[in-house]
Design a protein around this motif. Structure first.
Motif, PDB file in Angstrom:
ATOM      1  N   GLN A  89       0.778  -1.277   0.019  1.00  0.00           N
ATOM      2  CA  GLN A  89      -0.001  -0.187   0.139  1.00  0.00           C
ATOM      3  C   GLN A  89       0.706   1.340   0.151  1.00  0.00           C
ATOM      4  O   GLN A  89       0.143   2.386  -0.245  1.00  0.00           O
ATOM      5  CB  GLN A  89      -0.930  -0.116   1.318  1.00  0.00           C
ATOM      6  CG  GLN A  89      -2.031  -0.943   1.092  1.00  0.00           C
ATOM      7  CD  GLN A  89      -2.888  -1.121   2.257  1.00  0.00           C
ATOM      8  OE1 GLN A  89      -2.586  -0.779   3.295  1.00  0.00           O
ATOM      9  NE2 GLN A  89      -4.144  -1.674   2.196  1.00  0.00           N
ATOM     10  N   LEU A  90       2.229   1.238   0.143  1.00  0.00           N
ATOM     11  CA  LEU A  90       3.124   2.262   0.135  1.00  0.00           C
ATOM     12  C   LEU A  90       3.475   2.297  -1.407  1.00  0.00           C
ATOM     13  O   LEU A  90       3.933   1.571  -1.655  1.00  0.00           O
ATOM     14  CB  LEU A  90       4.216   1.898   1.103  1.00  0.00           C
ATOM     15  CG  LEU A  90       5.236   3.259   1.246  1.00  0.00           C
ATOM     16  CD1 LEU A  90       4.506   4.213   2.015  1.00  0.00           C
ATOM     17  CD2 LEU A  90       6.334   2.531   2.309  1.00  0.00           C
ATOM     18  N   ASP A  91       3.562   3.832  -1.812  1.00  0.00           N
ATOM     19  CA  ASP A  91       4.077   4.040  -3.299  1.00  0.00           C
ATOM     20  C   ASP A  91       5.528   3.619  -3.344  1.00  0.00           C
ATOM     21  O   ASP A  91       6.102   3.746  -2.269  1.00  0.00           O
ATOM     22  CB  ASP A  91       3.996   5.427  -3.243  1.00  0.00           C
ATOM     23  CG  ASP A  91       2.555   5.790  -3.723  1.00  0.00           C
ATOM     24  OD1 ASP A  91       1.607   4.872  -3.854  1.00  0.00           O
ATOM     25  OD2 ASP A  91       2.193   7.097  -3.452  1.00  0.00           O
ATOM     26  N   ARG A  92       5.936   3.320  -4.373  1.00  0.00           N
ATOM     27  CA  ARG A  92       7.333   2.802  -4.780  1.00  0.00           C
ATOM     28  C   ARG A  92       8.470   3.935  -4.453  1.00  0.00           C
ATOM     29  O   ARG A  92       9.349   3.855  -3.935  1.00  0.00           O
ATOM     30  CB  ARG A  92       7.175   2.494  -6.132  1.00  0.00           C
ATOM     31  CG  ARG A  92       6.706   1.113  -6.412  1.00  0.00           C
ATOM     32  CD  ARG A  92       6.918   0.862  -7.878  1.00  0.00           C
ATOM     33  NE  ARG A  92       6.298  -0.710  -8.269  1.00  0.00           N
ATOM     34  CZ  ARG A  92       6.239  -1.260  -9.545  1.00  0.00           C
ATOM     35  NH1 ARG A  92       6.880  -0.693 -10.660  1.00  0.00           N
ATOM     36  NH2 ARG A  92       5.593  -2.084  -9.651  1.00  0.00           N
ATOM     37  N   ASP A  93       7.779   5.488  -4.559  1.00  0.00           N
ATOM     38  CA  ASP A  93       8.943   6.351  -4.465  1.00  0.00           C
ATOM     39  C   ASP A  93       8.837   6.615  -2.913  1.00  0.00           C
ATOM     40  O   ASP A  93       9.907   7.478  -2.767  1.00  0.00           O
ATOM     41  CB  ASP A  93       8.407   7.520  -5.209  1.00  0.00           C
ATOM     42  CG  ASP A  93       6.982   8.102  -4.897  1.00  0.00           C
ATOM     43  OD1 ASP A  93       6.495   7.435  -4.020  1.00  0.00           O
ATOM     44  OD2 ASP A  93       6.675   9.053  -5.660  1.00  0.00           O
ATOM     45  N   ALA A  94       8.187   5.918  -2.107  1.00  0.00           N
ATOM     46  CA  ALA A  94       8.420   5.982  -0.504  1.00  0.00           C
ATOM     47  C   ALA A  94       8.829   4.746  -0.010  1.00  0.00           C
ATOM     48  O   ALA A  94       8.987   4.639   1.054  1.00  0.00           O
ATOM     49  CB  ALA A  94       7.159   6.426  -0.060  1.00  0.00           C
TER      50      ALA A  94
END
Length: 198
Positions: A89-94
């Motif tokens: 659920q966490l974006d790739r850039d994060a």
């Protein structure tokens, strides 16, 4: 007499049943669900780390090519299914992995990693990669240290070579073989055709 106490190529892969996360949902899966297909088992140490997301994402990005070879992927770590879900659920850039094209399996009890002999002394999975054939037999495995990521294109090439020799049992694949290139006919006399052509 020699006794064997570890897995090797040619052995049946140990079956397991565990909770996975796929498309934001929990799903119970077993290794036996994949009989009839080739399967890439991708063990990795932990979610929310540094090398791991690069591998998990790279395999997801190449999923269409892998699936076109009648193969599937399972990622496996000692994290819980809730941890897997949060990572997805966490974006790739994060630092997350976002939506993946294949399931991540929870091995919280560490039994799967132990049965495939990739559990280290710290209780983490090493970077073990197994290619299992349609009959559930291990045809390839590779284990990296925690600090070194794996090559998706080489995994695909190895899978293609395994499939080629299984479909052509009188041939073997030389070093650096790629689909479309010549293989070696088994046998001392028959193999000369290949060696005389290089």
């Amino acid at each position: 007499m020699l006794t064997k106490n570890f897995l090797q190529v040619g052995d049946k892969a140990p079956n397991f049943s565990a909770t996975s996360v796929y498309q934001q949902e929990f799903k119970q899966i077993s290794l036996s669900d994949y009989l009839g297909k080739y399967l890439i088992l991708l063990f990795y140490p932990l979610d929310f780390t540094f090398v791991c997301p690069t591998e998990i994402i790279a395999f997801s990005d190449m999923y269409d090519q892998i699936q076109s070879l009648n193969a599937e992927i399972l990622g496996i770590s000692v994290d819980s299914e809730y941890c897997h879900l949060a990572w997805m659920q966490l974006d790739r850039d994060a630092g997350g992995v976002g939506d993946l094209r294949y399931p991540l399996v929870s091995d919280l009890c560490k039994e799967i990693s132990l049965s495939f002999n990739v559990l280290n002394d710290e209780g983490k999975s090493l970077r073990g990669l197994f290619i299992i054939d349609k009959e559930g037999v291990i045809q390839h495995y590779l284990v990296n240290s925690l600090d070194v990521g794996r090559n998706v294109e080489e995994t695909i090439r190895t899978l293609q070579a395994i499939q080629y020799v299984q479909n052509n049992p009188d041939e073997v694949c030389p070093a650096n073989w790629q689909p479309g290139q010549s293989a070696i006919k088994s046998g001392i006399n028959r193999s000369k055709d290949y060696f005389q052509s290089i």
